[in-house]
Design a protein around this motif. Structure first.
Motif, mmCIF file in Angstrom:
data_model
loop_
_atom_site.group_PDB
_atom_site.id
_atom_site.type_symbol
_atom_site.label_atom_id
_atom_site.label_comp_id
_atom_site.label_asym_id
_atom_site.label_seq_id
_atom_site.Cartn_x
_atom_site.Cartn_y
_atom_site.Cartn_z
ATOM 1 N N SER A 57 42.185 4.048 25.818
ATOM 2 C CA SER A 57 41.874 4.400 24.436
ATOM 3 C C SER A 57 43.156 4.736 23.675
ATOM 4 O O SER A 57 44.038 5.428 24.193
ATOM 5 C CB SER A 57 40.925 5.596 24.392
ATOM 6 O OG SER A 57 40.787 6.076 23.070
ATOM 7 N N LYS A 59 43.347 6.766 21.493
ATOM 8 C CA LYS A 59 43.320 8.201 21.224
ATOM 9 C C LYS A 59 44.224 8.970 22.187
ATOM 10 O O LYS A 59 44.704 10.050 21.865
ATOM 11 C CB LYS A 59 41.892 8.739 21.358
ATOM 12 C CG LYS A 59 40.903 8.204 20.345
ATOM 13 C CD LYS A 59 39.515 8.766 20.608
ATOM 14 C CE LYS A 59 38.490 8.233 19.622
ATOM 15 N NZ LYS A 59 37.127 8.759 19.908
ATOM 16 N N ASP A 83 38.746 0.288 20.379
ATOM 17 C CA ASP A 83 37.457 -0.131 20.927
ATOM 18 C C ASP A 83 37.689 -1.311 21.861
ATOM 19 O O ASP A 83 38.724 -1.977 21.815
ATOM 20 C CB ASP A 83 36.477 -0.512 19.811
ATOM 21 C CG ASP A 83 37.048 -1.579 18.891
ATOM 22 O OD1 ASP A 83 37.231 -2.732 19.344
ATOM 23 O OD2 ASP A 83 37.340 -1.260 17.721
ATOM 24 N N PHE A 110 35.327 5.189 24.824
ATOM 25 C CA PHE A 110 34.908 3.911 24.243
ATOM 26 C C PHE A 110 33.395 3.891 24.030
ATOM 27 O O PHE A 110 32.621 3.876 24.988
ATOM 28 C CB PHE A 110 35.316 2.748 25.146
ATOM 29 C CG PHE A 110 36.797 2.509 25.193
ATOM 30 C CD1 PHE A 110 37.468 2.005 24.093
ATOM 31 C CD2 PHE A 110 37.521 2.795 26.345
ATOM 32 C CE1 PHE A 110 38.836 1.783 24.130
ATOM 33 C CE2 PHE A 110 38.887 2.568 26.399
ATOM 34 C CZ PHE A 110 39.550 2.064 25.286
#
Length: 230
Positions: A57, A59, A83, A110
């Motif tokens: 990810s 993030k 994603d 995800f």
């Protein structure tokens, strides 16, 4: 005895692919070695001559933006994506077809994990290895990683070592008072704990809350005190 020969080919059953894919899930609390296990499996597949790709990810920027990194410093280059649906597009159709094995780290982040695993394994013939947290700091399902278990060929539940007693740790304890589910961090924010210390920690927090509540002055009492001081 006459041998029975089916008129239905395997390729027609699985949508035209000669070989179906696989889904393998690695779950557990923080510091259980999930990423280490994922990297070990990916490197083994690569050594066997299979083409591999790693995704994490976008993030997660704790250690590196373009690598999956374990807590003890092992690295592997990866695609950092918001994603999973964008992976094939970014890689390109031709390159995607060459991929045999896809590793997904921190899979709980995800939202499209289930759909991606379905397509990649069932229709594209890929081997998918998923690693991530099965529960958050409240021991509730985290993201959609548990939704993938019905799709999985294998599920591995890892444990860590409890920071407080050294026993087997099944849960992740958050050290701060922050309550949002997604709070990315390492040992500065989290520690693995056993059931006993998770429950006793919850009890300690509740006891502290009760004590603090007992010291609060009711609103009507505050009004009376203020009136006496006038």
């Amino acid at each position: 005895m006459t041998a029975f020969k089916s008129s239905v080919s395997l390729s027609s059953i699985n949508g035209g692919h000669a070989k179906a894919g696989e889904v393998h899930v690695i779950i557990g609390p923080m510091f259980a070695g999930k990423t280490t296990g994922l990297l070990r499996r990916i490197k083994s597949e690569s050594s066997s001559g299979r083409t591999v790709a790693m995704i994490k990810s976008s993030k997660d920027t704790r250690y590196a933006k373009d690598s999956v990194v374990t807590h003890d410093g092992l690295k592997f280059p990866c695609w950092a994506l918001p994603d999973l649906a964008s992976f094939q597009h970014k890689l390109g159709d031709d390159e995607y077809q060459k991929i045999d094995v896809i590793g997904i780290d921190e899979a709980q982040f995800f939202e499209d994990l289930y759909d991606f695993c379905c397509k990649a394994a069932d229709h594209d013939g890929k081997t998918i290895i998923v690693a991530g947290l099965d529960g958050d700091y409240l021991r509730r399902s985290f993201g959609s990683i548990l939704d993938v278990i019905p799709l999985a060929d294998t599920v591995t539940k890892l444990t860590a070592r409890c920071d407080l007693c050294g026993g087997r740790a099944f849960f992740t304890w958050r050290k701060t008072s922050e309550t949002k589910t997604e709070l990315i961090g390492g040992s500065d924010l989290y520690m693995p704990v056993c059931r006993q210390h998770y429950v006793s920690g919850e009890s300690a927090i509740e006891s502290t809350r009760t004590v603090l509540e007992s010291f609060k002055v009711p609103n009507d009492s505050q009004t009376e005190v203020s009136a006496d001081l006038i």
